[in-house]
Design an enzyme around this catalytic site. Structure first.
Site, mmCIF file in Angstrom:
data_model
loop_
_atom_site.group_PDB
_atom_site.id
_atom_site.type_symbol
_atom_site.label_atom_id
_atom_site.label_comp_id
_atom_site.label_asym_id
_atom_site.label_seq_id
_atom_site.Cartn_x
_atom_site.Cartn_y
_atom_site.Cartn_z
ATOM 1 N N HIS A 107 -8.431 -1.487 0.369
ATOM 2 C CA HIS A 107 -7.420 -2.503 0.070
ATOM 3 C C HIS A 107 -8.190 -3.775 -0.233
ATOM 4 O O HIS A 107 -9.119 -4.102 0.493
ATOM 5 C CB HIS A 107 -6.540 -2.814 1.282
ATOM 6 C CG HIS A 107 -5.923 -1.630 1.956
ATOM 7 N ND1 HIS A 107 -4.571 -1.520 2.122
ATOM 8 C CD2 HIS A 107 -6.445 -0.528 2.523
ATOM 9 C CE1 HIS A 107 -4.297 -0.400 2.780
ATOM 10 N NE2 HIS A 107 -5.422 0.222 3.041
ATOM 11 N N HIS B 274 -5.320 -1.252 -4.667
ATOM 12 C CA HIS B 274 -5.809 -0.198 -3.785
ATOM 13 C C HIS B 274 -6.694 0.722 -4.585
ATOM 14 O O HIS B 274 -6.309 1.195 -5.659
ATOM 15 C CB HIS B 274 -4.643 0.532 -3.133
ATOM 16 C CG HIS B 274 -3.863 -0.375 -2.240
ATOM 17 N ND1 HIS B 274 -2.782 -1.100 -2.678
ATOM 18 C CD2 HIS B 274 -4.071 -0.743 -0.950
ATOM 19 C CE1 HIS B 274 -2.346 -1.858 -1.693
ATOM 20 N NE2 HIS B 274 -3.098 -1.659 -0.637
ATOM 21 N N CYS C 106 0.790 -1.233 0.000
ATOM 22 C CA CYS C 106 0.000 0.000 0.000
ATOM 23 C C CYS C 106 0.825 1.288 0.000
ATOM 24 O O CYS C 106 0.483 2.208 -0.752
ATOM 25 C CB CYS C 106 -1.054 0.016 1.095
ATOM 26 S SG CYS C 106 -0.773 -1.025 2.505
ATOM 27 N N ASP D 54 -2.763 -7.806 -5.018
ATOM 28 C CA ASP D 54 -3.134 -6.614 -4.261
ATOM 29 C C ASP D 54 -3.686 -5.532 -5.177
ATOM 30 O O ASP D 54 -3.340 -5.466 -6.362
ATOM 31 C CB ASP D 54 -1.880 -6.085 -3.556
ATOM 32 C CG ASP D 54 -2.198 -5.393 -2.248
ATOM 33 O OD1 ASP D 54 -3.386 -5.260 -1.919
ATOM 34 O OD2 ASP D 54 -1.240 -4.994 -1.564
ATOM 35 N N GLN E 225 0.957 -10.957 -3.075
ATOM 36 C CA GLN E 225 -0.457 -10.622 -2.930
ATOM 37 C C GLN E 225 -1.014 -10.200 -4.270
ATOM 38 O O GLN E 225 -0.353 -9.499 -5.033
ATOM 39 C CB GLN E 225 -0.627 -9.459 -1.947
ATOM 40 C CG GLN E 225 -0.145 -9.753 -0.545
ATOM 41 C CD GLN E 225 -0.284 -8.541 0.358
ATOM 42 O OE1 GLN E 225 0.201 -7.457 0.042
ATOM 43 N NE2 GLN E 225 -0.956 -8.725 1.484
ATOM 44 N N LYS F 192 -12.366 -4.701 8.069
ATOM 45 C CA LYS F 192 -12.241 -5.462 6.834
ATOM 46 C C LYS F 192 -13.270 -6.584 6.775
ATOM 47 O O LYS F 192 -13.834 -6.966 7.806
ATOM 48 C CB LYS F 192 -10.830 -6.029 6.699
ATOM 49 C CG LYS F 192 -10.377 -6.820 7.903
ATOM 50 C CD LYS F 192 -8.959 -7.321 7.733
ATOM 51 C CE LYS F 192 -8.518 -8.148 8.909
ATOM 52 N NZ LYS F 192 -7.505 -9.138 8.644
ATOM 53 N N ARG G 6 7.547 -11.025 5.118
ATOM 54 C CA ARG G 6 7.236 -10.854 6.532
ATOM 55 C C ARG G 6 7.956 -11.933 7.312
ATOM 56 O O ARG G 6 7.941 -13.092 6.914
ATOM 57 C CB ARG G 6 5.728 -10.956 6.773
ATOM 58 C CG ARG G 6 4.992 -9.861 6.040
ATOM 59 C CD ARG G 6 3.512 -9.939 6.244
ATOM 60 N NE ARG G 6 2.869 -8.941 5.400
ATOM 61 C CZ ARG G 6 1.555 -8.846 5.223
ATOM 62 N NH1 ARG G 6 0.756 -9.670 5.858
ATOM 63 N NH2 ARG G 6 1.056 -7.911 4.449
#
Length: 659
Positions: free
Chosen positions: A528, A399, A348, A397, A395, A482, A377
């Site tokens: 997200h 946004h 992000c 991902d 991910q 979320k 991570r």
RNA sequence: GCCACCGUAGCUCAGUGGUAGAGCACUCCCUUGGUAAGGGAGAGGUCACGGGUUCAAGUCCCGUCGGUGGCUCCA
């Protein structure tokens, strides 16, 4: 008094109280014999508890066949937990009991004991349990008023039970109850709310399955327990059946199939939790990405790329560092300056910087930036599991930057996208969780008013869409609430796949803005979202979902051509060339084996279509089609097979080749 | 990270202090076969790694690394 039965009929009793057992006896001896407990006004209770007023009653019975319903198993397993605890205390008298609930598939008991219980001890425990079961001692309940009860517990000196009792009292209990396996003051007893089966003899079959460490109140700083797990059934056949199912589930485990089908590997020297995608796995991943990316482009997303690292200041601004510093790889320090970089734990901040790289009008919004972004991570070593919990993952991902007015519409669209994706893969067992902040915790960033608004918006959208969901306080991200899509793996462990998150926080932290119609500067809202969650975890669940038998459009190897003998290698090669030219992923098995052996290997590799070719096929220009599940489908012209296979690919597997 | 258990051939596993084994996979030879394993031979091992005990360690002890099951955590 009047007892209403599930069929609506009413039984009148002159005397009061009555017990469920008496009611059962009044209906029939067979029912009374099968009865293990009762549901009184919807609450599960002992068969012999007095019922003092008019009530609706259902008798919970031991099943004639099969494992039985959840209530019967609850009673059985709760009772078996007591028997196991008694057995353990016989073997280790110094063991202190804490808490022993039934579970969906069994039970456990948390026990404070310095001597480690090992798997070698299970047999001994089971042998003691067997004795207790054979003695067929009744579960006898007795009650004490809170004061007397606390005194009794105080004399025993088990602080865990004292704590349990205190909690019960704080929760409004007016009595404390004990269950004695046998006679009061003579046999083993345990502070317990119940209910239980009438006697230990009802426990037909049981097994101590595993032992693990747990902590008092789940607090890692607190006292340690040994959590001994077990399971129980009314019959040995059901237990055997359950164990057989477990074994079959193990065969579906993505770690087993992943190795067998050559999809991925993990190498000690590369590092824990770091996935090596082998060619076949990489093919599936690539197809998944293509599928999703095409869908995103249709839905107005833009594709971006960002680097794998960023300066640490970026994550200080975003709040990810130091908030998650424990679960990040340590910063990379530069040689000649104070500067530090971080392997990116989230995409992000980078996407925000793309948004912020030019000024935006309200007319530009919503802006949807998508990236298959790889993040790192540092998950705790004990957490790493195959592909489901890893240290480096990608991910899917994106946004979405939008105005306040657009939030609900965008949110709705993303939830629909996730549903579309899950539907495409045929996931049925998906639960949806609305993850909210814990109002008593201070780990959440930003203005509580924004939190309330965001939480309500999500709740409303889900309600509008008619999607069933559960709410979970304390499960939100630190920056916003979320909606999580949760799927269970083959051994029943829940995994979060897709997620959609609403965020008022990061836009504020980065001070991003757009120019509104009235020429004022406003802050956009961020959503997200990741339908797959991570490619690694999605792949893992997909492997288990399909047991490695990917639908044709996803199968890394779609067709394998199996010549009957080397004499037909020429024709086989011609067939392979035709299939490849048509875009079908095809291999040729030209090993010096009989066709039976070739089929066996191809079956084990879960190849969707085997094309067997020999003299008859060469003469006729056909292929003999074998589908991995349906078996032999007969011979059809190659061109026809190609046409039908391509249609099956296009349809994402909703039709199969017919002959 | 914590606790327990585990680590023997590419895979699945046997091997209870005394000369490292089996099946499958792999290589070669024979076999040329029509829908879930034809036959034979061969090759393959610092028994995860490091230290210790012992005349002798795959086996017993300690440590490290890795895996499994839980616990805790999960942006």
């Amino acid at each position: 008094m009047r007892i209403t039965l599930p069929d609506g009929s009413v039984k009148e009793f002159d005397s009061s109280p009555v017990t469920a057992r008496q009611v059962a006896e009044s209906i029939g001896a067979g029912l009374a014999k099968a009865a293990v407990g009762a549901k009184v006004d919807g609450t599960l209770t002992d068969l012999d508890r007095p019922i003092t007023q008019d009530a609706e009653l259902a008798i919970v019975t031991k099943p004639r066949k099969g494992p039985g319903d959840a209530d019967a198993l609850y009673l059985l397993r709760h009772s078996t937990a007591h028997v196991m605890a008694e057995a353990i205390q016989r073997l280790w008298p110094q063991a202190q009991l804490a808490y022993g609930p039934p579970l969906e598939t069994g039970f456990y008991y948390d026990i404070a004991l310095d001597t480690p219980i090992s798997t070698d001890d299970f047999e001994k425990i089971e042998a003691e349990m067997k004795k207790i079961v054979e003695e067929n001692r009744p579960f006898t309940r007795y009650e004490l008023p809170p004061e007397d009860g606390m005194k009794r517990l105080g004399d025993e000196g088990n602080k865990y039970k004292i704590d349990n009792a205190q909690r019960a009292i704080d929760g409004g209990a007016d009595v404390l109850s004990w269950y004695v396996t046998g006679e009061v003051d003579k046999n083993w007893e345990d502070l317990c709310m119940g209910p239980h089966v009438p006697a230990t003899g009802y426990i037909g079959a049981f097994k101590v399955t595993s032992v693990a460490q747990s902590h008092w109140h789940g607090d890692i700083e607190s006292d340690k327990f040994q959590r001994v797990y077990g399971t129980a059934f009314f019959s040995q056949a059901d237990l055997d059946n359950y164990l057989e199912q477990l074994e079959q589930a193990r065969q579906r485990d993505h770690r087993v199939i992943g190795a067998k089908l050559g999809l991925f590997a993990i190498d000690e020297q590369v590092g824990q939790g770091l996935i090596l995608w082998k060619p076949k796995g990489a093919m599936v991943r690539s197809l998944l990405q293509d599928f999703l990316q095409q869908e995103l482009l249709k839905r107005g997303y833009d594709v971006v790329y960002t680097p794998h690292i960023g300066k640490i200041d970026l994550y200080k601004t975003s709040g990810h560092y130091p908030y998650y510093s424990d679960s990040q790889f340590p910063p990379i320090k530069m040689r000649d300056s104070e500067e530090e970089y971080l392997l990116k734990p989230m995409n992000c901040p980078h996407h925000i910087k793309i948004f912020d790289s030019e000024p935006h009008s309200y007319r530009d919004l919503p802006i949807r930036l998508a990236e298959f972004g790889t993040v790192y991570r540092f998950e705790q070593s004990g957490e790493l599991t195959g592909m489901t919990r890893v240290r480096g993952f990608t991910q899917d991902d994106a946004h979405i930057f939008c105005t306040q007015d657009q939030v609900k519409g965008e949110f709705r669209d993303t939830v629909e996208l996730v549903q579309f994706v899950f539907n495409t893969f045929g996931f049925e067992d998906v639960s949806i969780r609305l993850s909210l902040r814990d109002p008593d915790s201070n780990k959440y960033a930003g203005d509580p008013a924004n939190w309330d608004r965001a939480e309500n918006e999500l709740r409303e959208v889900l309600a509008d869409m008619g999607i069933p969901f559960t709410e979970a306080a304390g499960e939100a991200a630190f920056y916003g609430p979320k909606v999580d899509f949760i799927v269970r793996d083959v051994i029943g462990r829940p995994w979060q796949l897709g997620t959609v998150q609403l965020d008022y926080n990061l836009p504020d932290r980065f001070k991003i803005e757009y120019v509104d119609a009235d020429n004022t500067r406003k802050q956009p809202v961020m959503i997200h979202r990741a339908p797959f969650g991570s490619m690694e975890r999605f792949m893992a669940i997909l492997i288990e979902h399909y047991a490695g038998a990917f639908p044709l459009w996803l199968a890394p190897e779609q067709v394998r051509v199996l010549p009957i003998s080397e004499k037909f290698a020429g024709y086989a090669e011609q067939v392979v060339a035709g299939l490849k030219a048509a875009g079908l992923r095809t291999t040729l098995d030209n090993s010096n084996e009989r066709v039976n052996a070739k089929i066996k290997v191809a079956q084990e590799q879960k190849v969707p279509y085997m094309l067997i070719v020999g003299g008859k096929d060469e003469a006729a220009g056909t292929v003999s089609v074998r589908e991995r599940a349906a078996g032999d489908l007969g011979a059809i012209p190659l061109t026809q097979f190609i046409e039908q296979a391509k249609a099956e690919v296009e349809s994402h597997g909703r039709q199969t080749v017919k002959v």
